[in-house]
Design a protein around this motif. Structure first.
Motif, PDB file in Angstrom:
ATOM      1  N   GLU A   1      13.717  17.001  -9.330  1.00  0.00           N
ATOM      2  CA  GLU A   1      14.561  18.135  -9.356  1.00  0.00           C
ATOM      3  C   GLU A   1      13.919  19.388  -9.371  1.00  0.00           C
ATOM      4  O   GLU A   1      14.005  20.347  -8.716  1.00  0.00           O
ATOM      5  CB  GLU A   1      15.789  17.895 -10.235  1.00  0.00           C
ATOM      6  CG  GLU A   1      16.857  19.026 -10.279  1.00  0.00           C
ATOM      7  CD  GLU A   1      16.640  20.332 -10.804  1.00  0.00           C
ATOM      8  OE1 GLU A   1      17.147  21.231 -10.158  1.00  0.00           O
ATOM      9  OE2 GLU A   1      15.959  20.555 -11.747  1.00  0.00           O
ATOM     10  N   PHE A   2      12.874  19.511 -10.374  1.00  0.00           N
ATOM     11  CA  PHE A   2      12.182  20.377 -10.862  1.00  0.00           C
ATOM     12  C   PHE A   2      11.216  20.882  -9.618  1.00  0.00           C
ATOM     13  O   PHE A   2      11.196  22.103  -9.223  1.00  0.00           O
ATOM     14  CB  PHE A   2      11.180  20.197 -12.026  1.00  0.00           C
ATOM     15  CG  PHE A   2      10.495  21.527 -12.451  1.00  0.00           C
ATOM     16  CD1 PHE A   2      11.119  22.212 -13.325  1.00  0.00           C
ATOM     17  CD2 PHE A   2       9.155  21.581 -11.925  1.00  0.00           C
ATOM     18  CE1 PHE A   2      10.378  23.201 -13.973  1.00  0.00           C
ATOM     19  CE2 PHE A   2       8.434  22.614 -12.461  1.00  0.00           C
ATOM     20  CZ  PHE A   2       9.141  23.506 -13.570  1.00  0.00           C
ATOM     21  N   ALA A   3      10.535  19.893  -8.891  1.00  0.00           N
ATOM     22  CA  ALA A   3      10.035  20.104  -7.763  1.00  0.00           C
ATOM     23  C   ALA A   3      10.442  20.707  -6.556  1.00  0.00           C
ATOM     24  O   ALA A   3      10.382  21.737  -5.853  1.00  0.00           O
ATOM     25  CB  ALA A   3       9.348  18.928  -7.213  1.00  0.00           C
ATOM     26  N   ARG A   4      11.845  20.271  -6.532  1.00  0.00           N
ATOM     27  CA  ARG A   4      12.680  20.856  -5.343  1.00  0.00           C
ATOM     28  C   ARG A   4      13.283  22.200  -5.692  1.00  0.00           C
ATOM     29  O   ARG A   4      13.075  23.278  -4.842  1.00  0.00           O
ATOM     30  CB  ARG A   4      13.904  20.115  -5.084  1.00  0.00           C
ATOM     31  CG  ARG A   4      13.465  18.585  -4.352  1.00  0.00           C
ATOM     32  CD  ARG A   4      14.821  17.998  -3.994  1.00  0.00           C
ATOM     33  NE  ARG A   4      14.656  16.674  -3.441  1.00  0.00           N
ATOM     34  CZ  ARG A   4      15.638  15.815  -3.326  1.00  0.00           C
ATOM     35  NH1 ARG A   4      16.836  16.125  -3.419  1.00  0.00           N
ATOM     36  NH2 ARG A   4      15.243  14.544  -2.862  1.00  0.00           N
TER      37      ARG A   4
ATOM     38  N   LYS B   1      10.275  24.718  -5.203  1.00  0.00           N
ATOM     39  CA  LYS B   1      10.581  25.012  -3.704  1.00  0.00           C
ATOM     40  C   LYS B   1      10.093  23.953  -3.016  1.00  0.00           C
ATOM     41  O   LYS B   1       9.828  24.230  -1.555  1.00  0.00           O
ATOM     42  CB  LYS B   1      10.568  26.508  -3.279  1.00  0.00           C
ATOM     43  CG  LYS B   1      10.861  27.593  -4.239  1.00  0.00           C
ATOM     44  CD  LYS B   1      12.588  27.633  -4.180  1.00  0.00           C
ATOM     45  CE  LYS B   1      12.905  28.692  -5.163  1.00  0.00           C
ATOM     46  NZ  LYS B   1      14.009  28.306  -5.815  1.00  0.00           N
ATOM     47  N   LEU B   2       9.635  22.808  -3.323  1.00  0.00           N
ATOM     48  CA  LEU B   2       9.486  21.909  -2.271  1.00  0.00           C
ATOM     49  C   LEU B   2      10.598  20.918  -1.879  1.00  0.00           C
ATOM     50  O   LEU B   2      10.783  19.976  -2.493  1.00  0.00           O
ATOM     51  CB  LEU B   2       8.393  20.836  -3.117  1.00  0.00           C
ATOM     52  CG  LEU B   2       6.949  21.639  -3.548  1.00  0.00           C
ATOM     53  CD1 LEU B   2       6.199  20.466  -4.445  1.00  0.00           C
ATOM     54  CD2 LEU B   2       6.298  21.977  -2.430  1.00  0.00           C
TER      55      LEU B   2
ATOM     56  N   PRO C   1       9.798   6.968   1.288  1.00  0.00           N
ATOM     57  CA  PRO C   1       8.419   6.659   1.570  1.00  0.00           C
ATOM     58  C   PRO C   1       7.380   7.655   2.367  1.00  0.00           C
ATOM     59  O   PRO C   1       6.330   7.770   1.897  1.00  0.00           O
ATOM     60  CB  PRO C   1       8.556   5.165   2.272  1.00  0.00           C
ATOM     61  CG  PRO C   1       9.852   4.769   1.926  1.00  0.00           C
ATOM     62  CD  PRO C   1      10.639   5.738   2.010  1.00  0.00           C
ATOM     63  N   ALA C   2       8.095   8.284   3.253  1.00  0.00           N
ATOM     64  CA  ALA C   2       7.377   9.380   4.025  1.00  0.00           C
ATOM     65  C   ALA C   2       7.421  10.740   3.400  1.00  0.00           C
ATOM     66  O   ALA C   2       7.111  11.731   4.136  1.00  0.00           O
ATOM     67  CB  ALA C   2       7.861   9.222   5.534  1.00  0.00           C
ATOM     68  N   THR C   3       7.917  11.136   1.996  1.00  0.00           N
ATOM     69  CA  THR C   3       8.160  12.317   1.901  1.00  0.00           C
ATOM     70  C   THR C   3       6.658  13.033   1.625  1.00  0.00           C
ATOM     71  O   THR C   3       5.841  12.255   1.376  1.00  0.00           O
ATOM     72  CB  THR C   3       8.799  12.506   0.359  1.00  0.00           C
ATOM     73  OG1 THR C   3       8.678  13.688  -0.183  1.00  0.00           O
ATOM     74  CG2 THR C   3       7.827  11.555  -0.521  1.00  0.00           C
ATOM     75  N   ALA C   4       6.937  14.483   1.928  1.00  0.00           N
ATOM     76  CA  ALA C   4       5.821  15.055   2.162  1.00  0.00           C
ATOM     77  C   ALA C   4       5.194  15.730   0.846  1.00  0.00           C
ATOM     78  O   ALA C   4       4.283  16.066   0.493  1.00  0.00           O
ATOM     79  CB  ALA C   4       5.774  16.526   3.113  1.00  0.00           C
ATOM     80  N   SER C   5       6.100  15.683  -0.242  1.00  0.00           N
ATOM     81  CA  SER C   5       6.042  16.036  -1.544  1.00  0.00           C
ATOM     82  C   SER C   5       6.113  14.856  -2.623  1.00  0.00           C
ATOM     83  O   SER C   5       7.360  14.903  -3.163  1.00  0.00           O
ATOM     84  CB  SER C   5       6.715  17.054  -1.977  1.00  0.00           C
ATOM     85  OG  SER C   5       6.449  18.155  -1.058  1.00  0.00           O
ATOM     86  N   PRO C   6       5.351  13.781  -2.411  1.00  0.00           N
ATOM     87  CA  PRO C   6       5.601  12.746  -3.179  1.00  0.00           C
ATOM     88  C   PRO C   6       5.345  12.882  -4.710  1.00  0.00           C
ATOM     89  O   PRO C   6       4.136  12.604  -5.189  1.00  0.00           O
ATOM     90  CB  PRO C   6       4.474  11.436  -2.687  1.00  0.00           C
ATOM     91  CG  PRO C   6       3.619  12.335  -2.240  1.00  0.00           C
ATOM     92  CD  PRO C   6       3.968  13.837  -1.843  1.00  0.00           C
TER      93      PRO C   6
END
Ligand SMILES: NC(=O)CC[C@H](N)C(=O)O
Length: 379
Positions: A179-182, A186-187, A197-202
């Motif tokens: 949540e914090f990253a998103r 703003k990721l 599994p394919a997320t650009a910001s794991p």
């Protein structure tokens, strides 16, 4: 075969107002003596010792008298099956008792919070949000699999933005990081590789030593050490300014250590790590009233007379008592640790009178605690 049952071995357990009265019923009917006799553990010529249940009795009777509610929203997947979250439920109850509050638990199905539910099941959606918004504190427990995860993330957003006390356990910590990253960094596509599994910001990834093909015995399980890195954080204070604690684990994924510097730069504090320093154990938002996530499961070590420090913190924050609790908790710890002890100050407010036990686990039951009470009287 015929068994002869002694009349002294028959006990009657009738319904009681809360489950903590049960050991007292057993004691009253001398069940302990009957058990010692059957097991042939009686000391010859000696009268069996009376069980020491004074503190227990005090807690059991005060349990019934608590009136001031503290409302906690439990945002999870199996909200219809309270047994799935039994340890969490009990830990909340232990902490509520310690903080002299009657526990009111609101089960919020995380799926119902999701945007898709607004169209598909509008009534459930509305109800879920009403429950969440009416709560004094939010708890997102552990879990596996992607169902309802977006709803848990929305609950974390709500708690973070509205300054509502939040405790995230295991998955509940991981969703707080996502949540914090998103939202803050703003990721947009940030996620755990468990769900994308394919997320650009794991920001949460599979642990290197795990195995995806072999499910048995590959989880990070059991008691592991967490080292506190910042002693002015809330969680270290709650654990009595401990430098390290041992708590129990059960997970396959972890916060991506490569992303930690970025998350930290954006304001998320990683206040507890394992001995390698690469495994994140506790997160906090410093400018929030109470926003804590733990990779471990603090509920597993909570007991009626020694509530888990993080649960105590959540209930204290949700009932406006956190400052007091922290002020007392961070006083100097003596070399011989003593358990936290509370008394009432005449206004029903809990006053911590003795410093907490450094590892957060009191050696004996807290005294002078008024009860918390979960609505079904069970605990
Ligand atoms: N116990 C949990 O909450 C586990 C969280 C997550 N599914 C993991 O395996 O890491």
């Amino acid at each position: 075969m015929t068994y002869l049952l002694q009349i002294s071995s028959i006990v009657n357990l009738h319904d009681v107002t809360n489950i903590w009265h049960i050991p007292l019923l057993l004691r009253d009917q001398k069940a302990h003596e009957a058990i010692l006799k059957v097991l042939d553990l009686q000391l010859v010529g000696k009268v069996p010792r009376e069980p020491k249940l004074a503190e227990w009795t005090e807690r059991a009777s005060k349990f019934d008298k608590l009136k001031t509610p503290v409302k906690i929203a439990m945002v999870g997947k199996y909200t219809g099956l309270s047994d799935s979250y039994l340890s969490v439920l009990k830990a909340l109850l232990h902490a509520s008792v310690a903080m002299e509050r009657k526990l009111v638990l609101e089960w919020v199905p995380s799926c119902d919070l999701e945007n898709s539910a607004a169209k598909e099941t509008p009534e459930a959606h509305q109800k879920a949000w009403k429950l969440l918004k009416g709560a004094d504190g939010v708890l997102v427990p552990g879990g596996f699999g992607d169902r309802g995860v977006e709803g848990k993330i929305l609950a974390a957003t709500y708690a973070r933005e509205k300054n509502v006390p939040y405790l995230g356990i295991c998955l509940g910590m991981q969703v707080a990081v996502i949540e914090f990253a998103r939202s803050v960094m703003k990721l947009g596509g940030a996620n755990s590789t468990e769900f994308d599994p394919a997320t650009a910001s794991p920001c949460v990834i599979f642990m290197p030593e795990g195995s995806k093909t072999q499910m048995g015995a590959t989880m990070r399980l059991g008691s592991r050490r967490t080292h506190f890195l910042a002693n002015n954080c809330k969680s270290a204070k709650l654990y009595g300014n401990a430098t390290s604690i041992d708590e129990r684990h059960r997970h396959r994924y972890e916060v991506n250590p490569e992303m930690v510097p970025l998350l930290e730069k954006a304001g998320l504090s990683f206040v507890g790590k394992d001995e390698s320093g690469r495994r994140m154990e506790i997160i906090e938002l410093p400018n929030h009233v109470f926003f804590i996530g733990a990779q471990f499961h603090p509920e597993f070590k909570s007991r009626p007379g020694k509530p888990s420090p993080l649960f105590l913190g959540l209930i204290a924050a949700a009932s406006g008592q956190l400052d007091l609790l922290l002020k007392r908790s961070c006083s100097v710890i003596s070399s011989k640790p003593t358990p936290p002890r509370y008394s009432t100050n005449g206004t029903g407010t809990a006053v911590l009178t003795i410093k907490p036990y450094p590892n957060g686990h009191a050696k004996k039951a807290l005294t002078s605690l008024v009860n918390g009470c979960y609505a079904n009287g069970n605990g």
